[in-house]
Design an enzyme around this catalytic site. Sequence first.
Site, short mmCIF file in Angstrom:
data_model
loop_
_atom_site.label_atom_id
_atom_site.label_comp_id
_atom_site.label_asym_id
_atom_site.label_seq_id
_atom_site.Cartn_x
_atom_site.Cartn_y
_atom_site.Cartn_z
N HIS A 456 0.82 -1.22 0.00
CA HIS A 456 0.00 0.00 0.00
C HIS A 456 0.85 1.27 0.00
O HIS A 456 2.03 1.25 0.30
CB HIS A 456 -1.03 -0.01 1.13
CG HIS A 456 -0.49 0.10 2.52
ND1 HIS A 456 -1.32 0.35 3.59
CD2 HIS A 456 0.74 -0.03 3.04
CE1 HIS A 456 -0.61 0.37 4.69
NE2 HIS A 456 0.64 0.15 4.40
N GLU A 457 0.20 2.36 -0.43
CA GLU A 457 0.84 3.66 -0.66
C GLU A 457 1.96 3.58 -1.70
O GLU A 457 2.98 4.26 -1.60
CB GLU A 457 1.39 4.24 0.65
CG GLU A 457 0.36 4.42 1.75
CD GLU A 457 -0.90 5.12 1.28
OE1 GLU A 457 -0.83 5.95 0.35
OE2 GLU A 457 -1.97 4.83 1.83
N GLY A 458 1.75 2.77 -2.71
CA GLY A 458 2.72 2.63 -3.78
C GLY A 458 3.56 1.40 -3.59
O GLY A 458 4.36 1.31 -2.66
#
Length: 605
Positions: A456-458
């Site tokens: 998550h978040e890239g």
Amino acid sequence: MRQTLDFLLNDWLRVEQLNTRARFAEHSAETYGAVLDLAEKLAREKFAPYNRLADQQEPHFDGERVHLPEPTHAAMRAYAESGLLAASQDEAWGGMQLPCVIEMAAQSFISKASVAMSGYAMLTQGNANLLMAHGSARQREVFARREFEGRWFGTMCLSEPQAGSSLSDIATRAEPDGADFEQDPLGPRYRLRGHKMWISGGEHEMSENIVHLVLAKIPGPDGQLVPGTRGISLFIVPKQIVDASGELSGERNDVVLAGLNHKLGYRGTSNCLLNFGEGRFTPGGRAGAVGYLVGRPGEGLKCMFHMMNEARIGVGLGAVMLGYAGYEASLEYARQRPQGRAMTAAGKDAASPQRPIIEHADVKRMLLAQKSYVEGGLALALFCARLVDELHTAEPEAAAEAGRLLEVLTPIAKSWPSEWCLEANSLAIQVLGGYGYTRDFPVEQYWRDNRLNMIHEGTHGIQGLDLLGRKVVMEGGRALLTLAGRINKSIEAALQRPGLSELAHGLAAALARLGRATKDAWASGQPEEALANATPYLQAFGHVVLAWIWLELALAVEGVDSDFAQGKRAAARYFHAYELPKIEAWLAVVSRREALCREMQDAWY
């Protein structure tokens, strides 16, 4: 952990120097210590005792409501009442005007106690911070203020089922809501229709309202969506409709939970598929979810990066603290668990007493690896937070340098702890052996929770593309040169210390190797060739940065003769001896622009 945290803040980062600046002039070592004491107590009493419960009683939906264990509600109430949601904000906004580095240090206790439960706070804070940077005065007053007070919680709604990480392919539409859509006091008013996936904190009843920040596209005059990222705009979409003064109208917005995602870890955070504008609710008598434009049309991704970059450092910190929790648990176990005997003549006597497993060299190796990962990762996260303070309060030249360092280090601050503090959790399980694989001990949960952080978040791959494809080449490589300059200063200082010169020489060689690989990757000028091995580049870059961090920490304890200082020196030596040599294998494929992965054919699998 507290001793290490105090060392990093006071002896290495010298946070007291910030008190000379007008924004932090009211603070002192005592106020910073009091904030850390508050966070540590809150973590110990409200979060840690219920971390396992939140994992076992994951959010469930009864068709009407999402249910969370009551201790999660109590923990978030206590967090809101503590004032930590607004810790770094102006006093006029209910804040303490704390430096970001102190705020993040305080957050480390909460993340370590229960990273999943603390996720609601991180998202709410990031949401409100974005609005403070890009929202209108009325949006800040109505939405951000209530989030800082803990009355309303926040989310970020980016991904869609068909698009995933490819934000240019999102299909959520936002159309003007009536002829007077630009006259709404809360901002230009639109109606949104679409679906958002993987929305952490997307539905619950812990707050009066949930403020969704939603990426969507405004159709052009022909009714078609603009392709690519330049067509993306950002909208505030509250769960409950509010009036211009921020009072709840009693009307539900057309944002509906379509389902909960059931995850390997992070089970204490509700994770949702949300439908916008499906017609179940009709605010104002019309279909479509009401949303208010933030900033200018087409600049949504630019605005959202404010929250995304903040969240990336927060995710890195969460990964560190999960690793830290596992390290402490396995260290305690290794000190108490008797097994095996010394490899001596006396040790061959089965009647001789067994010794604690911490006395075995291989267990020491695993514990040293964990120590180097988690303490180095914590130092990296706090260093980035200190750069945020420099960016906002230093003189222009120093602030500009801090900004460049943040640009190049943010992908590392997110990705490196996500990979290597996950490895720390794997080693913690290994130290406990079979017991580590059971639910009788917490380390298996720490590993499950931490596995999400590489996604998550890239994802890892996206961070690699960002680093090699954008950050190290922007402005002719200026950010990379700034970082190299900082590393070289540390090397020069260490070369003057006989006990550290070997580490300094090794880091100098590694930095030079990284520089050559960066040039080699782009030698052909073809992005497809350069970026095919972006992830190995990311791994090598991260290890060079952490080797630098550990050299810095070794310099900070130079001349100190204590068990604490000896531990820091041992971790620095471990990282340089066992970890830094790994970069050659990673950079070799980068330098020769190894074509295997990009040329691999589907049918060959």
